[in-house]
Scaffold this motif. Structure first.
Motif, PDB file in Angstrom:
ATOM      1  N   UNK A 110       0.841  -1.196   0.000  1.00 48.02           N
ATOM      2  CA  UNK A 110       0.000   0.000   0.000  1.00 48.02           C
ATOM      3  C   UNK A 110       0.876   1.246   0.000  1.00 48.02           C
ATOM      4  N   UNK A 111       0.296   2.359  -0.338  1.00 47.76           N
ATOM      5  CA  UNK A 111       1.031   3.618  -0.456  1.00 47.76           C
ATOM      6  C   UNK A 111       1.742   3.976   0.844  1.00 47.76           C
ATOM      7  N   UNK A 112       3.062   4.180   0.745  1.00 49.42           N
ATOM      8  CA  UNK A 112       3.839   4.607   1.899  1.00 49.42           C
ATOM      9  C   UNK A 112       4.049   3.554   2.975  1.00 49.42           C
ATOM     10  N   UNK A 140      14.733   6.288  -5.926  1.00 46.32           N
ATOM     11  CA  UNK A 140      13.843   7.169  -5.161  1.00 46.32           C
ATOM     12  C   UNK A 140      14.412   7.538  -3.795  1.00 46.32           C
ATOM     13  N   UNK A 141      15.351   6.710  -3.313  1.00 52.49           N
ATOM     14  CA  UNK A 141      15.907   6.989  -1.990  1.00 52.49           C
ATOM     15  C   UNK A 141      17.258   6.312  -1.839  1.00 52.49           C
ATOM     16  N   UNK A 142      18.202   7.014  -1.216  1.00 52.50           N
ATOM     17  CA  UNK A 142      19.499   6.449  -0.866  1.00 52.50           C
ATOM     18  C   UNK A 142      19.701   6.633   0.634  1.00 52.50           C
ATOM     19  N   UNK A 143      19.903   5.543   1.344  1.00 57.45           N
ATOM     20  CA  UNK A 143      20.105   5.578   2.792  1.00 57.45           C
ATOM     21  C   UNK A 143      21.595   5.410   3.069  1.00 57.45           C
ATOM     22  N   UNK A 144      22.207   6.411   3.672  1.00 55.94           N
ATOM     23  CA  UNK A 144      23.627   6.342   4.026  1.00 55.94           C
ATOM     24  C   UNK A 144      23.768   5.655   5.377  1.00 55.94           C
ATOM     25  N   UNK A 145      24.481   4.532   5.397  1.00 59.03           N
ATOM     26  CA  UNK A 145      24.629   3.747   6.626  1.00 59.03           C
ATOM     27  C   UNK A 145      26.025   3.840   7.223  1.00 59.03           C
ATOM     28  N   UNK A 161      10.280   9.150  -0.855  1.00 59.76           N
ATOM     29  CA  UNK A 161      11.480   9.417  -1.633  1.00 59.76           C
ATOM     30  C   UNK A 161      12.367  10.415  -0.893  1.00 59.76           C
ATOM     31  N   UNK A 162      13.447  10.860  -1.538  1.00 63.40           N
ATOM     32  CA  UNK A 162      14.403  11.750  -0.885  1.00 63.40           C
ATOM     33  C   UNK A 162      13.810  13.122  -0.560  1.00 63.40           C
ATOM     34  N   UNK A 163      12.656  13.446  -1.200  1.00 68.03           N
ATOM     35  CA  UNK A 163      12.000  14.735  -0.932  1.00 68.03           C
ATOM     36  C   UNK A 163      10.855  14.602   0.060  1.00 68.03           C
ATOM     37  N   UNK A 164      10.637  13.388   0.556  1.00 67.18           N
ATOM     38  CA  UNK A 164       9.563  13.166   1.514  1.00 67.18           C
ATOM     39  C   UNK A 164       8.227  12.815   0.897  1.00 67.18           C
ATOM     40  N   UNK A 165       8.193  12.626  -0.417  1.00 68.95           N
ATOM     41  CA  UNK A 165       6.949  12.252  -1.093  1.00 68.95           C
ATOM     42  C   UNK A 165       6.634  10.772  -0.864  1.00 68.95           C
ATOM     43  N   UNK A 166       5.377  10.485  -0.607  1.00 66.96           N
ATOM     44  CA  UNK A 166       4.962   9.104  -0.365  1.00 66.96           C
ATOM     45  C   UNK A 166       4.918   8.338  -1.685  1.00 66.96           C
TER      46      UNK A 166
END
Length: 227
Positions: A110-112, A140-145, A161-166
């Protein structure tokens, strides 16, 4: 066929399911048929050439062995069917739960809703990044660990995503990379997937788990149950 002149030496051997009745029915000799033929042959043997005890014992032993193997096979088939049914019953308890599967694809129902799983490090990795790619192949997203030690490193993506969009529902690719001694490396991932149903497949396949996102896996492929 009984031979009344040569005794019991004309190959009256019991062969389980390989002695068909020549009438088109494809039947085979039963235990009762074998002993009836054996008794008839003994009754009609040539008195001048009596039955050799060793040969008779040998033929009866062959019959007993073949008949025993046949019955043992039947019992094993029944046992295997019972075991598979019990496994299916136990696996049905997984419906509605999450299972951890070695994969780089996760399904957001589901969305988000987001995704979770583990990055599997064989050794310490520097500058680790976990990249989420949508069904169109867009990042859509890169997580730095940062730097992570050897072991299973848990991650959670919140579905934005990186801009906070669901992000919309669908399949998302999760890839992990980093550096070891200054060289870039790709790192394996394991993703949590939701179990929708359980199927009873053939004995060679075992129990099949049907996951959300129209993906099916063997029960043996599950690394962990729950999330």
């Amino acid at each position: 066929m009984v031979n009344t002149t040569t005794g019991l030496t004309d190959n009256l051997y019991w062969q389980e399911e390989t002695v068909p009745v020549v009438d088109g029915s494809e039947q085979s000799l039963s235990q009762e048929d074998f002993f009836a033929l054996l008794t008839e042959q003994l009754a009609n043997q040539d008195p001048t050439k009596p039955v050799d005890n060793d040969q008779m014992v040998s033929q009866m032993t062959q019959f007993t062995t073949a008949d025993g193997i046949s019955k043992l096979n039947e019992k094993f088939e029944t046992f295997a069917t019972s075991m598979t049914s019990n496994q299916a019953l136990q696996a049905s308890g997984l419906i509605g739960q999450n299972v951890l599967v070695e994969s780089n694809i996760g399904h957001m129902a589901s969305e988000g809703a987001g995704l979770s799983g583990f990055v599997v490090n064989d050794q310490t990795v520097q500058n680790m990044e976990i990249t989420i790619t949508n069904p169109n192949g867009e990042v859509v997203r890169v997580i730095n660990a940062g730097t992570q030690p050897a072991g299973n490193i848990e991650f959670n993506w919140d579905g934005t995503d990186s801009s906070g969009n669901i992000m919309p529902p669908g399949d998302y690719v999760v890839s992990a990379s980093g550096e070891v001694n200054g060289e870039g490396v790709a790192i394996s991932t394991a993703i949590h997937r939701h179990v929708s149903s359980v199927s009873l497949a053939s004995s060679s396949q075992g129990i099949i788990l049907n996951l959300e996102g129209d993906v099916s896996i063997n029960l043996s492929d599950v690394i962990q149950i729950g999330s």
